[in-house]
Write a protein that holds these residues in place. Structure first.
Motif, mmCIF file in Angstrom:
data_model
loop_
_atom_site.group_PDB
_atom_site.id
_atom_site.type_symbol
_atom_site.label_atom_id
_atom_site.label_comp_id
_atom_site.label_asym_id
_atom_site.label_seq_id
_atom_site.Cartn_x
_atom_site.Cartn_y
_atom_site.Cartn_z
ATOM 1 N N ALA A 106 29.420 11.858 51.464
ATOM 2 C CA ALA A 106 30.073 13.065 51.965
ATOM 3 C C ALA A 106 29.706 14.286 51.115
ATOM 4 N N LYS A 107 29.630 14.089 49.804
ATOM 5 C CA LYS A 107 29.324 15.204 48.906
ATOM 6 C C LYS A 107 27.916 15.737 49.135
ATOM 7 N N TYR A 108 26.972 14.829 49.419
ATOM 8 C CA TYR A 108 25.572 15.232 49.546
ATOM 9 C C TYR A 108 25.067 15.083 50.985
ATOM 10 N N ARG A 109 25.987 15.233 51.923
ATOM 11 C CA ARG A 109 25.677 15.042 53.340
ATOM 12 C C ARG A 109 24.542 15.945 53.833
ATOM 13 N N ALA A 110 24.429 17.136 53.226
ATOM 14 C CA ALA A 110 23.481 18.134 53.735
ATOM 15 C C ALA A 110 22.357 18.465 52.763
ATOM 16 N N LEU A 111 22.250 17.762 51.640
ATOM 17 C CA LEU A 111 21.192 18.071 50.672
ATOM 18 C C LEU A 111 19.877 17.452 51.141
ATOM 19 N N PRO A 112 18.916 18.276 51.570
ATOM 20 C CA PRO A 112 17.653 17.722 52.073
ATOM 21 C C PRO A 112 16.896 16.973 50.979
ATOM 22 N N THR A 113 16.252 15.904 51.369
ATOM 23 C CA THR A 113 15.434 15.133 50.440
ATOM 24 C C THR A 113 14.271 14.532 51.208
ATOM 25 N N LEU A 114 13.231 14.209 50.503
ATOM 26 C CA LEU A 114 12.051 13.641 51.142
ATOM 27 C C LEU A 114 12.366 12.250 51.676
ATOM 28 N N GLY A 115 12.049 12.022 52.947
ATOM 29 C CA GLY A 115 12.192 10.686 53.512
ATOM 30 C C GLY A 115 10.918 9.886 53.285
#
Length: 485
Positions: free
Chosen positions: A142-151
């Motif tokens: 929930a805290k990092y629901r929107a932090l983009p990261t490389l898939g």
């Protein structure tokens, strides 16, 4: 007595919690045997056998007294039979009841029923800890629901996701594992009172003599039901038929469920190890913790590595359980006994410790946001090429021409990155092409535009899937494991 020359299982000394160790302890095992003997005697008396109130009272008073293991060991050395050793040990402190202890029963009356009770208690503890791990990881998601990261697919850079969405994949596997354990608990049956080969012949003889009538058959069935109830089990969840033992395939299915949990734990820990190498995520690391005896700078993911190692052990134990089930002969053969002394408790002890570590790691995952952003930024221009191409086409450029320009520059930029260790200069290359004039390439590269519905998926997953689990296990969620190492 424990000495430094005696082997001690590290599953007990380094991993399993006191609660799980108690479930598989001699106190639990032999104490349950005594409760079963009391339940049997009480039920037989209620159904009319010649057992006195005095015998029941004496037996009831003796059941919770400390077990003299030295006396039991002496009897077992003499009799070469563990159940009869404990019958005689109990008989010493309940001499008036000695004659009716274990009346009509076979050894597996106490052995199997006690083990089923232990399995139920151990599965219940495992279910609670899975729910706690789910809860901790959900807070992280929930805290990092929107932090983009490389898939990644094939461990090669792929379309971006978010840190929280990736965590939801770990949680999803634990949810599936929890469902498996809960199903196993719901379907677990009690052996009850079945006799030497499962025919209940000895009990029929007790109630009917040489010529049992219908009432004798009804009493035997009622005896089975009464004992089941007295041991805290739903009487409608008894095995209708057994051989001498409950079906050993039950053990195999239970261990299969544990292996499912272990696989979910190992998947989480493996990803954590890979992300630690990328310096994006890290497990908790205490101020005085030593990562390596030689390389003082290291912060090895030792907890995640322990999760992987213990999980591997649990998964590996399933083969023995399935083989034991497959190789039972007719109504029962004794080659199951020695290995089941290992294959029942040891996977539970290992998985219990594993889940404690998972809970610990999930409660304190460190996110290095700048590194996450930098790693994504290094690859994002390649992934954004289609978006850039569409922006150019909307400006009036020919799609095929744009594709070829991007392809050439992408290959060249990738070669510099791989061959020279240079930074990705694809954007700078494209900015110098006339067909991209007037396009804000940096706006096209906004990472949040590449994660699709990942944040919304996390929100819906928590609401629809996780919140009901949190509600069911609310009382357990405050648990904080204490790691031994």
């Amino acid at each position: 007595m424990q000495t430094d020359t005696t082997y001690v299982s590290p599953l007990a000394s380094r991993n399993a919690s006191p609660e799980m160790q108690l479930i598989w302890s001699p106190r639990m095992k032999f104490g349950t045997w005594r409760k079963l003997w009391l339940a049997l005697a009480e039920s037989e008396k209620e159904l009319g056998l010649a057992i006195t109130d005095e015998q029941i009272a004496e037996l009831r008073a003796a059941v919770d007294k400390p077990i003299d293991y030295e006396v039991a060991a002496g009897y077992e050395k003499k009799l070469r039979h563990d159940v009869m050793a404990h019958v005689h040990t109990l008989g010493e402190i309940a001499p008036k009841a000695k004659a009716i202890i274990h009346l009509g029963a076979t050894s597996q009356f106490v052995g199997c029923n006690a083990e089923l009770i232990q399995l139920r208690e151990a599965l219940t503890l495992i279910a609670r800890k899975i729910a706690i791990a789910i809860d901790k990881l959900t807070a992280f998601a929930a805290k990092y629901r929107a932090l983009p990261t490389l898939g990644f697919t094939h461990y090669q850079p792929a379309q971006p996701t978010t840190v929280g969405k990736r965590a939801s994949l770990w949680i999803q596997e634990l949810v599936i594992a929890l469902e498996e354990v809960e199903h196993r608990l719901d379907s677990l049956k009690f052996r009850g009172v079945k006799g030497t080969t499962g025919t209940q012949a000895s009990f029929l003889a007790l109630f009917g003599g040489d010529a049992p009538d219908q009432s004798a058959h009804e009493k035997v069935d009622q005896l089975d039901r009464l004992v089941t109830e007295k041991m805290g089990w739903d009487p409608d969840k008894r095995f209708a038929v057994t051989g001498q033992t409950y079906p050993r395939i039950v053990d195999a299915t239970v261990l299969g469920s544990l292996a499912t949990v272990a696989a979910a734990c190992q998947k989480f820990a493996t990803d954590m190890r890979l992300l630690a190498n990328r310096k994006e995520l890290e497990e908790p690391f205490e101020k005085s913790q030593i990562g390596s005896s030689a390389m003082a700078y290291k912060r090895n993911p030792m907890r995640s590595e322990r999760i992987c190692g213990l999980s591997r052990f649990v998964i590996g134990m399933t083969q023995t359980a399935f083989t034991t089930s497959a190789e039972q002969w007719f109504e029962r053969t004794l080659d199951d006994s020695s290995c089941r002394r290992l294959t029942l408790p040891e996977p539970f002890l290992a998985l219990d410790g594993t889940l404690d570590i998972v809970i610990n790691v999930a409660s304190g995952i460190v996110v290095y946001k700048k590194t996450v952003e930098a790693n994504l930024a290094a690859e994002l221009p390649f992934m954004a090429s289609e978006n850039i191409m569409m922006a150019a086409v909307q400006k009036g450029a020919d799609r095929q021409d744009v594709h070829e320009v991007i392809r050439e520059h992408s290959q060249a930029a990738a070669q510099k990155v791989k061959a020279e260790g240079a930074t990705n200069d694809l954007l700078e290359r494209l900015e110098n092409e006339d067909m991209f004039k007037g396009i804000d390439l940096n706006a096209v590269l906004d990472p949040s535009k590449f994660v699709g519905r990942a944040p919304e998926q996390v929100d819906a997953f928590i609401k629809d899937v996780i919140d009901p689990i949190r509600s069911r296990y609310q009382e357990a969620l405050a648990y904080v494991p204490e790691l031994k190492v």
